[in-house]
Design an enzyme around this catalytic site. Sequence first.
Site, mmCIF file in Angstrom:
data_model
loop_
_atom_site.group_PDB
_atom_site.id
_atom_site.type_symbol
_atom_site.label_atom_id
_atom_site.label_comp_id
_atom_site.label_asym_id
_atom_site.label_seq_id
_atom_site.Cartn_x
_atom_site.Cartn_y
_atom_site.Cartn_z
ATOM 1 N N CYS A 2 0.854 -1.184 0.000
ATOM 2 C CA CYS A 2 0.000 0.000 0.000
ATOM 3 C C CYS A 2 0.895 1.241 0.000
ATOM 4 O O CYS A 2 2.115 1.143 0.065
ATOM 5 C CB CYS A 2 -0.862 0.014 1.261
ATOM 6 S SG CYS A 2 -1.830 -1.466 1.498
ATOM 7 N N ARG A 27 1.353 1.555 -6.044
ATOM 8 C CA ARG A 27 1.671 0.593 -4.967
ATOM 9 C C ARG A 27 0.442 -0.229 -4.574
ATOM 10 O O ARG A 27 0.555 -1.243 -3.895
ATOM 11 C CB ARG A 27 2.198 1.336 -3.748
ATOM 12 C CG ARG A 27 3.452 2.163 -3.987
ATOM 13 C CD ARG A 27 3.804 3.004 -2.785
ATOM 14 N NE ARG A 27 4.117 2.174 -1.651
ATOM 15 C CZ ARG A 27 5.353 1.736 -1.368
ATOM 16 N NH1 ARG A 27 6.364 2.072 -2.151
ATOM 17 N NH2 ARG A 27 5.596 0.971 -0.332
ATOM 18 N N TRP A 76 -3.732 -1.927 -1.312
ATOM 19 C CA TRP A 76 -3.727 -3.211 -2.020
ATOM 20 C C TRP A 76 -4.159 -4.213 -0.959
ATOM 21 O O TRP A 76 -3.410 -4.485 -0.015
ATOM 22 C CB TRP A 76 -2.332 -3.533 -2.554
ATOM 23 C CG TRP A 76 -2.268 -4.768 -3.387
ATOM 24 C CD1 TRP A 76 -2.893 -4.978 -4.589
ATOM 25 C CD2 TRP A 76 -1.554 -5.978 -3.091
ATOM 26 N NE1 TRP A 76 -2.599 -6.234 -5.055
ATOM 27 C CE2 TRP A 76 -1.787 -6.863 -4.168
ATOM 28 C CE3 TRP A 76 -0.750 -6.381 -2.046
ATOM 29 C CZ2 TRP A 76 -1.234 -8.137 -4.210
ATOM 30 C CZ3 TRP A 76 -0.189 -7.652 -2.084
ATOM 31 C CH2 TRP A 76 -0.442 -8.515 -3.151
ATOM 32 N N ASN A 102 0.775 0.384 6.052
ATOM 33 C CA ASN A 102 1.254 -0.464 4.953
ATOM 34 C C ASN A 102 1.973 -1.632 5.606
ATOM 35 O O ASN A 102 2.947 -1.434 6.331
ATOM 36 C CB ASN A 102 2.210 0.315 4.045
ATOM 37 C CG ASN A 102 2.832 -0.575 2.986
ATOM 38 O OD1 ASN A 102 2.246 -1.590 2.604
ATOM 39 N ND2 ASN A 102 4.026 -0.223 2.522
ATOM 40 N N GLY A 103 1.475 -2.858 5.397
ATOM 41 C CA GLY A 103 2.123 -4.025 5.999
ATOM 42 C C GLY A 103 1.068 -5.013 6.473
ATOM 43 O O GLY A 103 -0.103 -4.923 6.096
ATOM 44 N N GLU A 499 10.832 -12.965 -20.238
ATOM 45 C CA GLU A 499 10.456 -11.591 -19.866
ATOM 46 C C GLU A 499 9.387 -11.059 -20.822
ATOM 47 O O GLU A 499 8.428 -10.407 -20.396
ATOM 48 C CB GLU A 499 11.693 -10.697 -19.869
ATOM 49 C CG GLU A 499 11.438 -9.225 -19.585
ATOM 50 C CD GLU A 499 10.740 -8.951 -18.254
ATOM 51 O OE1 GLU A 499 10.639 -9.858 -17.424
ATOM 52 O OE2 GLU A 499 10.254 -7.824 -18.096
ATOM 53 N N LYS A 503 5.710 -9.742 -19.602
ATOM 54 C CA LYS A 503 5.189 -8.410 -19.959
ATOM 55 C C LYS A 503 3.797 -8.534 -20.554
ATOM 56 O O LYS A 503 2.869 -7.835 -20.192
ATOM 57 C CB LYS A 503 6.118 -7.716 -20.972
ATOM 58 C CG LYS A 503 7.396 -7.156 -20.437
ATOM 59 C CD LYS A 503 7.248 -6.041 -19.436
ATOM 60 C CE LYS A 503 7.085 -6.419 -18.037
ATOM 61 N NZ LYS A 503 7.989 -7.030 -17.183
ATOM 62 N N GLU A 506 0.996 -9.942 -17.968
ATOM 63 C CA GLU A 506 0.626 -9.159 -16.778
ATOM 64 C C GLU A 506 -0.099 -7.863 -17.129
ATOM 65 O O GLU A 506 -0.758 -7.282 -16.264
ATOM 66 C CB GLU A 506 1.844 -8.860 -15.914
ATOM 67 C CG GLU A 506 2.854 -7.900 -16.482
ATOM 68 C CD GLU A 506 3.971 -7.593 -15.482
ATOM 69 O OE1 GLU A 506 3.734 -7.598 -14.270
ATOM 70 O OE2 GLU A 506 5.097 -7.363 -15.937
ATOM 71 N N HIS A 522 9.294 -30.808 -27.126
ATOM 72 C CA HIS A 522 9.138 -31.758 -26.000
ATOM 73 C C HIS A 522 7.802 -31.553 -25.292
ATOM 74 O O HIS A 522 7.712 -31.652 -24.075
ATOM 75 C CB HIS A 522 10.312 -31.571 -25.027
ATOM 76 C CG HIS A 522 11.630 -31.853 -25.653
ATOM 77 N ND1 HIS A 522 12.098 -33.122 -25.895
ATOM 78 C CD2 HIS A 522 12.568 -30.998 -26.158
ATOM 79 C CE1 HIS A 522 13.279 -33.056 -26.490
ATOM 80 N NE2 HIS A 522 13.586 -31.780 -26.658
ATOM 81 N N LYS A 621 3.012 -2.886 -7.530
ATOM 82 C CA LYS A 621 4.349 -2.616 -8.062
ATOM 83 C C LYS A 621 5.428 -3.353 -7.280
ATOM 84 O O LYS A 621 6.376 -3.857 -7.855
ATOM 85 C CB LYS A 621 4.643 -1.111 -8.002
ATOM 86 C CG LYS A 621 6.013 -0.730 -8.549
ATOM 87 C CD LYS A 621 6.181 -1.168 -9.978
ATOM 88 C CE LYS A 621 7.574 -0.914 -10.512
ATOM 89 N NZ LYS A 621 7.769 -1.509 -11.860
HETATM 90 C C1 AGP Z 1 7.469 -7.322 -13.391
HETATM 91 O O1 AGP Z 1 6.909 -6.633 -14.496
HETATM 92 C C2 AGP Z 1 6.514 -7.414 -12.222
HETATM 93 N N1 AGP Z 1 6.014 -6.168 -11.845
HETATM 94 C C3 AGP Z 1 7.090 -8.226 -11.075
HETATM 95 O O2 AGP Z 1 7.382 -9.519 -11.558
HETATM 96 C C4 AGP Z 1 8.382 -7.668 -10.412
HETATM 97 O O3 AGP Z 1 9.466 -7.779 -11.315
HETATM 98 C C5 AGP Z 1 8.686 -8.527 -9.173
HETATM 99 O O4 AGP Z 1 7.621 -8.385 -8.258
HETATM 100 C C6 AGP Z 1 10.001 -8.148 -8.491
HETATM 101 O O5 AGP Z 1 9.953 -6.818 -8.046
HETATM 102 P P1 AGP Z 1 11.332 -6.118 -7.560
HETATM 103 O O6 AGP Z 1 12.242 -6.094 -8.753
HETATM 104 O O7 AGP Z 1 10.924 -4.763 -7.103
HETATM 105 O O8 AGP Z 1 11.888 -6.971 -6.453
#
Ligand code: AGP
Length: 626
Positions: A2, A27, A76, A102-103, A499, A503, A506, A522, A621
Site C-alpha cells: 500500500c 503501490r 492493495w 502499509n504491511g 520476460e 510483460k 501481466e 518436447h 508494483k
Molecule cells: C514485473 O513486471 C513485475 N512487476 C514483477 O514480476 C516484479 O518484477 C517482481 O515483483 C520483483 O519486483 P522487484 O524487482 O521490485 O523486487
Amino acid sequence: MCGIVGYVGKQQATPILIEGLRRLEYRGYDSAGLSILTHSGILQTRKKKGRIDEGLFRLTQSSPVLGTIGIGHTRWATHGPPSDENSHPHLDQTGKIAVVHNGVIENFDRIKQSLTGHTYKSATDTEVLAHLIGVHYEKVRKANQGSTDTETSTEPHPLALAVMNALKEVIGTYGIAVVCTDYPDLIVGARRGSPLIIGVGNGENFLASDASAIVAHTRQVVYLNDYDIVTVTPDRFKLETLGSGAASFKISQLEFTAEAAEKGEYAHFMLKEIFEQAKTIKNAFRGRLDKEEGTAKFGGLNMSSAELRAVDQVIITACGTSWHAALVGEFLFEELAHLPVEVEYASEFRYRNAPIEKNTLVLVITQSGETADTLAGLREAKRRGHKVLAICNVVGSTIAREADGGIYLHAGPEIGVASTKAFTSQVTVLTLLALLMGRIRMLSSRRGQAILEALEAVPAQIETILKKSAEIKKLAEKYSHARDFYFLGRLINFPVALEGALKLKEISYIHAEGYPAAEMKHGPIALIDENSPTVVLCPTDGMYDKVLSNLEVIRARKGPVIAIATEGNTDIHKIADDVIYVPACMEAVFPLLSIIPLQLLAYHIAVARGCDVDKPRNLAKSVTVE
Ligand code: AGP
C-alpha cells in the site's frame, strides 16, 4: 503493498494528500482514503473503494475537508476485500485516533480478542492496530495527567509513547502514520519492514511510503530504519527507536525531480519508461566504464579485488522480471568470468536448504528494494554468513540498506507496474559486473574493450528501435485477439523470451509462456495452432540455423510466427509472418535490444485490449507480502 502519505504544515492538506496518493497509486489501487485534522481538533475522514480519481477525489470535491494536517492511504487489500469500510484510515474505539498502515499485523486476531468490548467497522488488521494504539494512548494520557509540557520533555510525546507501547505487542510489518484530535499539529510515524520516509520542508513536513509522493514539495528526505518512531510537526521532527530512545538520522538529497515521477506527454508511465531506456542505460553505466583496461568499476561493492577474485560461485536470487535479469546474468558470468552461477527464485531460496559453499557471492536483484521474498532471501544468505550484494533501483530501500554492498541502477522511479527500464538497467549492471569478474580472471583487455564498445552503442541502437513503435502498434492490433502467445529464445535470449511473456500476460491478461526454442518439440508444440502466435528471438548468430529449424516445426502446424531478427536478414521473411528488426550487435548485449520490441508489443496489445496498462488487475508494483 500500500501507499501512505502524511502532511503537517501551513497549506491545506487535502490536495497535497490526494496528489501524493496519486503518485503512490502504483503501490496499490483497490481503495483510498484520508483523515484531516481541523485546527479545532475535529477529525474528518473520507474513504472510498476504487481508484483515487473516481472515488476519493470526487468524495473530497463533493464533501470537502479543510485542515493543514492529515494522513492518506491507497490500498492493495491483504486483510478484508476492497470496500469502503475496509479502506484506510481506520479509527480507534474513541474516534480520536486515525491510522494508515502499509504491511501485515500477523497477530491481529489475538490482539482483537484481548480488546474486550471493542466494536469494529472493518475486517482489517489495521483497525485492530488503531484500537490498540487508542487503548495505550488512554493509559499514557491518564498517567501523564498533571505532568509538565511535553514540548520540552526529553520523554517521548504521549502519542508517540502510545504508538511505541502498542507496537511492542505487534508481530508483523508496518509503515504507519497516526494522528490524534488532542494534537492538531502532530503526526507520529513508525516503520518495521515497510518503507517510510520523512520529507523535510520549510515550515512543513511530510511522511510517505516512497519519495515519489513528496518530491514535488521537497527533495530533502530522511529514510527511517526498522523500529524507528518519528514525531513530526510543521517545524521539526523527532526520531526515536523503539525501546532505545533518540535515533540518529541523515538528511539525504533525492536524485530525481518531480518530473521523473510524472507521465509527461506519454499516455502511460509504462510507455514513458520504455522510451526512457536509452537514457537509463546510460545512467546505469555512467562513471562505471574503464575503457583503458577494458573493465568496469563500482563504488559501492565494499569488496576488494582479492575478495572478488576469491569468489568461486555466484548465487543470484530475485523475483519476477528481476529473476529474468538474473538469468541473463547467469549467462554473462559463465561466458565472461567462467563462474558457476545458480539462479534462485527468492520465494524458494529462502526455504530450501541449498548448500552454499564458503566462497559463494550472493547477489539479490530488485527494482523496489522492498520485495518481501527477496528481502527474506538476502537475510537467509546473511544468516549463513555470506556477503550479499544488492542490485537495486530505490535508494535507501530496505534491501539496499541491509545488503553488504551493492550497485544502484539510477533509473529514476519506475511507476508502471510492469517493469521495463529496471530490467534493462539490471542487465546493463550485470554485464558490467560479469565483465569486472572476468577481467580479474582470464578475460583479456581487448575482449573487455570490445564489450564496452558494444555496450556504449546500445542507447543509440535502442533509439532506432523505439522509432518502430507505430509499426509494432499495427502488429499488436493484428494479434491482440490471440488466445495464447509463446515466446522462444536460445541461450542468452531464453530469459528475454520469459520476460516478453511476462510483460504480455501481466498487462494484457493473455496467456503467454516463454521456452527455450528447442524445448517446444518436447510437449508445448501440442498447443500450437493458428490462434497461438509465437514470438521468436532469432539474431543472426551461431544458433540462427537451429532456431530456424525450430520455427519450421511451428509453421508446419500453422502457428503464426513473429521474428525479432537482425537488420539485413531478408531470409527470415520466408518463414516468419511478421519481422521486427533490431540492429546488429554483440551476443552479450542482444537482450538489451531485443527486449524493447517485446515491451512495445505487450504495451500496444494491452492498449488495444483496453487494459489498464499502469495498474493491471490483481497486481502491485512491489510485493511486500509473502
Ligand atoms: C514485473 O513486471 C513485475 N512487476 C514483477 O514480476 C516484479 O518484477 C517482481 O515483483 C520483483 O519486483 P522487484 O524487482 O521490485 O523486487
